[in-house]
Design an enzyme around this catalytic site. Structure first.
Site, short mmCIF file in Angstrom:
data_model
loop_
_atom_site.label_atom_id
_atom_site.label_comp_id
_atom_site.label_asym_id
_atom_site.label_seq_id
_atom_site.Cartn_x
_atom_site.Cartn_y
_atom_site.Cartn_z
N TYR A 119 0.82 -1.23 0.00
CA TYR A 119 0.00 0.00 0.00
C TYR A 119 0.85 1.27 0.00
O TYR A 119 0.73 2.08 -0.93
CB TYR A 119 -1.03 0.01 1.14
CG TYR A 119 -1.77 1.32 1.22
CD1 TYR A 119 -2.64 1.70 0.19
CD2 TYR A 119 -1.56 2.22 2.26
CE1 TYR A 119 -3.30 2.92 0.22
CE2 TYR A 119 -2.22 3.44 2.29
CZ TYR A 119 -3.08 3.79 1.27
OH TYR A 119 -3.72 5.00 1.29
N LYS A 170 1.34 3.87 -3.30
CA LYS A 170 0.94 5.28 -3.23
C LYS A 170 2.13 6.19 -3.53
O LYS A 170 1.98 7.23 -4.17
CB LYS A 170 0.35 5.61 -1.85
CG LYS A 170 -0.98 4.94 -1.54
CD LYS A 170 -2.09 5.32 -2.49
CE LYS A 170 -2.71 6.65 -2.21
NZ LYS A 170 -3.87 6.96 -3.08
#
Length: 372
Positions: free
Chosen positions: A154, A158
């Site tokens: 994650y 990002k």
């Protein structure tokens, strides 16, 4: 001259709030709300907003190139909130990288083909860290060279997606114009519909009202979802304003508000104490020991992976994320975007507490129906 805006992830916690605020914008002729799927009650709410502005609901995949090209046609602004949020490693790494990185790249390319001049990306505080619970960051700002070093999908996805968006600033569009981009990095988002808060409350309701400890040692500055949505509106206004745009193009901004700096545990308690929920008073393991147990669980998960998918309850990354001193200032957003929180802490707290009350009521109804 009217303009139009595409919001990806419009069915999510933040995306739907952005859509509600967009309806108030001047000369906006169309909002396109894009997501993989929309709940029936949200579709109904969006249909009521039709009286104010044309609102088109688009269901489809962020990895579907023809779909993205159609969605971007005749659009003036793209606000890209769609992503897979996964801090616990539940979702397969490839899925996260595809949606969060490849999806962003495909959307940027669709903007070039459709000549969309403004692109605003919802990034994350996790792009900056925390990398160690021993490292203290208080009132961090954009000039500090902070970068997440975890390989966890994650934050890694990002970080790559944000880099792609900011690198696309200045790209030539098909019609000869230029693409201008910026990214917003909200701190931990809370508010009505918040998935992490919802999970904590529901777990406590099934555990005699005891809130599990998720981050006793942390100091963070959570941000109310309505204020994050407002920051996106101000970012699009700034990028469409010839006077403000030069200082915003290619920049990223930390987005927080005036919610008091506190631990995740304390926030959950403050938002639920009036319904009798309470913090777990039992002794908890020292942080260093938790960290190394997390490491051992990761090793076990890795060794079992050829034969069994073991999901550890926590790992080194989640221990660090939940127990760090990691707070950020919104001064740069104030300076460049004229950002000032739309909701005070008291207003945000009241709205969130009311919503928590609805979760408590729903739980009571469920118990009642089971005993009948």
């Amino acid at each position: 001259m009217g303009w139009s805006c595409l919001v990806t992830g419009a069915g999510g916690l933040l995306g739907q709030r952005i859509v509600r605020l967009l309806v108030e914008e001047k000369e906006l002729k169309e909002i396109r709300a894009l997501d993989k799927a929309f709940r029936p009650e949200l579709r109904e709410e969006f249909s009521k907003l039709q009286n104010r502005t044309k609102l088109t609901v688009l269901e489809g995949d962020i990895l579907d190139e023809p779909f993205l090209k159609r969605a971007c046609q005749d659009v003036s602004v793209v606000i890209h909130t769609a992503c897979i949020i996964d801090v616990f490693g539940v979702t397969h790494r490839e899925s996260i990288m595809n949606v969060n990185v490849k999806g962003t790249q495909l959307l940027l390319e669709a903007c070039v083909q459709a000549s969309v001049p403004v692109f605003i990306y919802t990034s994350s505080i996790e792009v900056a860290g925390p990398n160690s619970y021993k490292e203290i960051i208080q009132n961090g700002h954009e000039e500090e060279p902070l970068e997440n070093t975890w390989p966890t999908p994650y934050p890694y996805s990002k970080k790559l997606a944000e880099k792609a968006v900011l690198a696309a600033n200045g790209w030539n569009l098909k019609n000869g114009d230029t693409l201008y981009t910026c990214a917003l990095r909200p701190t931990y988002i809370y508010g009505e519909g918040g998935p992490f808060l919802s999970a904590s409350i529901n777990e406590a309701l099934n555990n005699n009202g005891i809130l599990s400890s998720v981050g006793k040692f942390s100091t963070v500055n959570p941000v109310y979802v309505g204020n994050v949505a407002w920051a996106h509106i101000l970012a699009l206004r700034a990028l469409r304003d010839p006077k403000k745009a030069p200082s915003v193009r290619g920049q990223f901004y930390y987005i927080s508000d005036d919610t008091p700096h506190q631990s995740y545990d304390n926030l959950n308690y403050i938002l639920s104490k009036e319904f009798g929920l309470r913090l777990d008073s039992r002794w908890s393991l020292p942080l260093t020991l938790m960290y190394w147990i997390g490491f051992l669980l990761e090793v076990v998960s890795f060794l079992l992976s050829p034969i069994y998918s073991y999901q550890p309850p926590f790992n080194r990354h989640t221990v660090t994320l939940s127990n760090s001193v990691f707070t950020f200032s919104y001064k740069k957003a104030q300076r460049d975007l004229a950002y000032k929180p739309l909701y005070s802490w008291e207003e945000a707290k009241q709205k969130t507490v009311e919503w928590v009350g609805s979760l408590v009521d729903r739980h009571k109804e469920t118990l009642k129906s089971k005993t009948q």
